[in-house]
Design a protein around this motif. Structure first.
Motif, PDB file in Angstrom:
ATOM      1  N   ILE A   1       0.839  -1.201   0.000  1.00 41.62           N
ATOM      2  CA  ILE A   1       0.000   0.000   0.000  1.00 41.62           C
ATOM      3  C   ILE A   1       0.875   1.252   0.000  1.00 41.62           C
ATOM      4  O   ILE A   1       0.678   2.167  -0.800  1.00 41.62           O
ATOM      5  N   ALA A   2       1.855   1.266   0.889  1.00 40.25           N
ATOM      6  CA  ALA A   2       2.697   2.449   1.065  1.00 40.25           C
ATOM      7  C   ALA A   2       3.602   2.726  -0.131  1.00 40.25           C
ATOM      8  O   ALA A   2       3.738   3.875  -0.564  1.00 40.25           O
ATOM      9  N   GLN A   3       4.234   1.695  -0.655  1.00 37.21           N
ATOM     10  CA  GLN A   3       5.251   1.882  -1.695  1.00 37.21           C
ATOM     11  C   GLN A   3       4.687   1.861  -3.113  1.00 37.21           C
ATOM     12  O   GLN A   3       5.132   2.619  -3.965  1.00 37.21           O
ATOM     13  N   VAL A   4       3.713   0.993  -3.379  1.00 40.57           N
ATOM     14  CA  VAL A   4       3.223   0.825  -4.751  1.00 40.57           C
ATOM     15  C   VAL A   4       1.920   1.593  -4.974  1.00 40.57           C
ATOM     16  O   VAL A   4       1.822   2.423  -5.879  1.00 40.57           O
ATOM     17  N   ALA A   5       0.905   1.342  -4.153  1.00 39.78           N
ATOM     18  CA  ALA A   5      -0.407   1.959  -4.375  1.00 39.78           C
ATOM     19  C   ALA A   5      -0.368   3.478  -4.210  1.00 39.78           C
ATOM     20  O   ALA A   5      -0.898   4.209  -5.050  1.00 39.78           O
ATOM     21  N   PHE A   6       0.249   3.964  -3.140  1.00 41.97           N
ATOM     22  CA  PHE A   6       0.317   5.406  -2.942  1.00 41.97           C
ATOM     23  C   PHE A   6       1.102   6.073  -4.068  1.00 41.97           C
ATOM     24  O   PHE A   6       0.731   7.143  -4.544  1.00 41.97           O
ATOM     25  N   LYS A   7       2.180   5.434  -4.508  1.00 41.65           N
ATOM     26  CA  LYS A   7       2.973   5.988  -5.609  1.00 41.65           C
ATOM     27  C   LYS A   7       2.158   5.998  -6.901  1.00 41.65           C
ATOM     28  O   LYS A   7       2.169   6.976  -7.654  1.00 41.65           O
ATOM     29  N   MET A   8       1.433   4.914  -7.149  1.00 40.55           N
ATOM     30  CA  MET A   8       0.671   4.774  -8.384  1.00 40.55           C
ATOM     31  C   MET A   8      -0.474   5.787  -8.471  1.00 40.55           C
ATOM     32  O   MET A   8      -0.707   6.381  -9.523  1.00 40.55           O
TER      33      MET A   8
ATOM     34  N   VAL B   1       3.109   9.714  -4.332  1.00 33.98           N
ATOM     35  CA  VAL B   1       3.968   9.794  -3.150  1.00 33.98           C
ATOM     36  C   VAL B   1       4.148   8.395  -2.571  1.00 33.98           C
ATOM     37  O   VAL B   1       3.372   7.484  -2.868  1.00 33.98           O
ATOM     38  N   THR B   2       5.160   8.241  -1.763  1.00 31.20           N
ATOM     39  CA  THR B   2       5.317   6.986  -1.024  1.00 31.20           C
ATOM     40  C   THR B   2       5.202   7.299   0.466  1.00 31.20           C
ATOM     41  O   THR B   2       5.471   8.416   0.898  1.00 31.20           O
ATOM     42  N   ALA B   3       4.794   6.300   1.195  1.00 29.85           N
ATOM     43  CA  ALA B   3       4.648   6.440   2.644  1.00 29.85           C
ATOM     44  C   ALA B   3       5.636   5.502   3.317  1.00 29.85           C
ATOM     45  O   ALA B   3       6.030   4.487   2.742  1.00 29.85           O
ATOM     46  N   SER B   4       6.027   5.847   4.513  1.00 27.84           N
ATOM     47  CA  SER B   4       6.840   4.921   5.288  1.00 27.84           C
ATOM     48  C   SER B   4       5.907   4.113   6.178  1.00 27.84           C
ATOM     49  O   SER B   4       4.832   4.567   6.558  1.00 27.84           O
ATOM     50  N   VAL B   5       6.330   2.897   6.493  1.00 30.40           N
ATOM     51  CA  VAL B   5       5.492   1.970   7.258  1.00 30.40           C
ATOM     52  C   VAL B   5       6.174   1.660   8.580  1.00 30.40           C
ATOM     53  O   VAL B   5       7.377   1.412   8.624  1.00 30.40           O
TER      54      VAL B   5
ATOM     55  N   SER C   1       1.237   1.686  10.780  1.00 30.61           N
ATOM     56  CA  SER C   1       1.033   3.098  10.500  1.00 30.61           C
ATOM     57  C   SER C   1       1.679   3.430   9.171  1.00 30.61           C
ATOM     58  O   SER C   1       2.816   3.029   8.909  1.00 30.61           O
ATOM     59  N   LEU C   2       0.940   4.135   8.332  1.00 34.84           N
ATOM     60  CA  LEU C   2       1.466   4.665   7.084  1.00 34.84           C
ATOM     61  C   LEU C   2       1.710   6.146   7.320  1.00 34.84           C
ATOM     62  O   LEU C   2       0.777   6.889   7.626  1.00 34.84           O
ATOM     63  N   ILE C   3       2.957   6.559   7.203  1.00 36.01           N
ATOM     64  CA  ILE C   3       3.322   7.939   7.494  1.00 36.01           C
ATOM     65  C   ILE C   3       3.659   8.658   6.196  1.00 36.01           C
ATOM     66  O   ILE C   3       4.568   8.251   5.468  1.00 36.01           O
ATOM     67  N   LEU C   4       2.894   9.700   5.925  1.00 39.21           N
ATOM     68  CA  LEU C   4       3.078  10.506   4.716  1.00 39.21           C
ATOM     69  C   LEU C   4       3.788  11.803   5.070  1.00 39.21           C
ATOM     70  O   LEU C   4       3.288  12.584   5.886  1.00 39.21           O
ATOM     71  N   ASP C   5       4.944  12.021   4.457  1.00 35.74           N
ATOM     72  CA  ASP C   5       5.620  13.301   4.645  1.00 35.74           C
ATOM     73  C   ASP C   5       4.911  14.384   3.852  1.00 35.74           C
ATOM     74  O   ASP C   5       4.886  15.540   4.240  1.00 35.74           O
ATOM     75  N   LYS C   6       4.344  13.985   2.725  1.00 35.81           N
ATOM     76  CA  LYS C   6       3.615  14.920   1.873  1.00 35.81           C
ATOM     77  C   LYS C   6       2.299  14.275   1.466  1.00 35.81           C
ATOM     78  O   LYS C   6       2.283  13.161   0.970  1.00 35.81           O
ATOM     79  N   ASN C   7       1.206  14.972   1.698  1.00 36.80           N
ATOM     80  CA  ASN C   7      -0.118  14.485   1.325  1.00 36.80           C
ATOM     81  C   ASN C   7      -0.639  15.363   0.188  1.00 36.80           C
ATOM     82  O   ASN C   7      -1.004  16.519   0.414  1.00 36.80           O
TER      83      ASN C   7
ATOM     84  N   ILE D   1      -8.633   2.617   1.283  1.00 35.77           N
ATOM     85  CA  ILE D   1      -7.796   1.517   1.761  1.00 35.77           C
ATOM     86  C   ILE D   1      -8.660   0.391   2.314  1.00 35.77           C
ATOM     87  O   ILE D   1      -8.463  -0.780   1.994  1.00 35.77           O
ATOM     88  N   ARG D   2      -9.636   0.731   3.129  1.00 37.95           N
ATOM     89  CA  ARG D   2     -10.519  -0.280   3.730  1.00 37.95           C
ATOM     90  C   ARG D   2     -11.288  -1.050   2.658  1.00 37.95           C
ATOM     91  O   ARG D   2     -11.379  -2.277   2.693  1.00 37.95           O
TER      92      ARG D   2
END
Length: 181
Positions: free
Chosen positions: A78-85, A89-93, A104-110, A136-137
């Protein structure tokens, strides 16, 4: 006739900006339609859920990802592929439970808040990006993963980061299916 090399990327940026502006207008209209922030939050979650149950097919077709074997792989996907797609952006987990079912998915930029400076004081309990939780749900439910998804921190509310919490509601072994002989 060939396209200039930068043309496709330019269209992507324009459509993202249009989406962000349209999303802002949607949230503003919901705030006019509903007096309570909780009602707006529920409406955004429902909309996101409807998007998520449809978006998962597109994600699986376009990303060509393999089946995730654990909750941590799912959170990383979710964090690396879906958010980027979908958001660019990518999120850290980070895993926040010993059981390995809370992340937790942490977004530096939303990107959904690119044109939002801050929430009005009378809308302090509004979860502006609650659509993401619903997406996501809904997507997880379509791949048979029941989850609770909530905003834990939000930059619009003065927090240092934007943090989305995902709690998978079943144990990993509950997902295994027995074959009938």
């Amino acid at each position: 006739m060939s396209r200039p090399p930068g043309r496709k990327q330019e269209n992507r940026k324009i459509s993202r900006e249009l989406f962000v502006l349209t999303y802002g207008a949607l949230v503003a209209q919901l705030c006019k339609d509903y007096e309570k922030d909780e009602d707006v939050n529920i409406c955004l979650d429902r909309m996101g859920y409807s998007i998520g149950i449809r978006l998962i097919d597109d994600f699986l077709a376009r990303s060509a990802v393999k089946k995730c074997r654990s909750y941590s792989e799912t959170a990383d996907m979710i964090a690396q592929v879906a958010f980027k797609m979908y958001l660019g952006v990518t999120a850290s987990v980070s895993c926040s439970s010993a059981a390995g079912n809370e992340f937790s998915l942490i977004l530096d930029k939303n990107p959904l808040v690119d044109f939002v400076e801050e929430l009005p004081a009378e809308r302090a309990s509004l979860c502006y990006c609650n659509l993401l939780c619903g997406v996501i749900r809904g997507a997880l439910e379509m791949v048979h993963l029941a989850a609770e998804v909530t905003f834990l921190q939000d930059r619009l509310k003065g927090d240092a980061v934007t943090e989305i919490g995902i709690t998978f509601l079943r144990k990993a072994e509950d997902r295994k299916h027995k074959r009938n002989k």
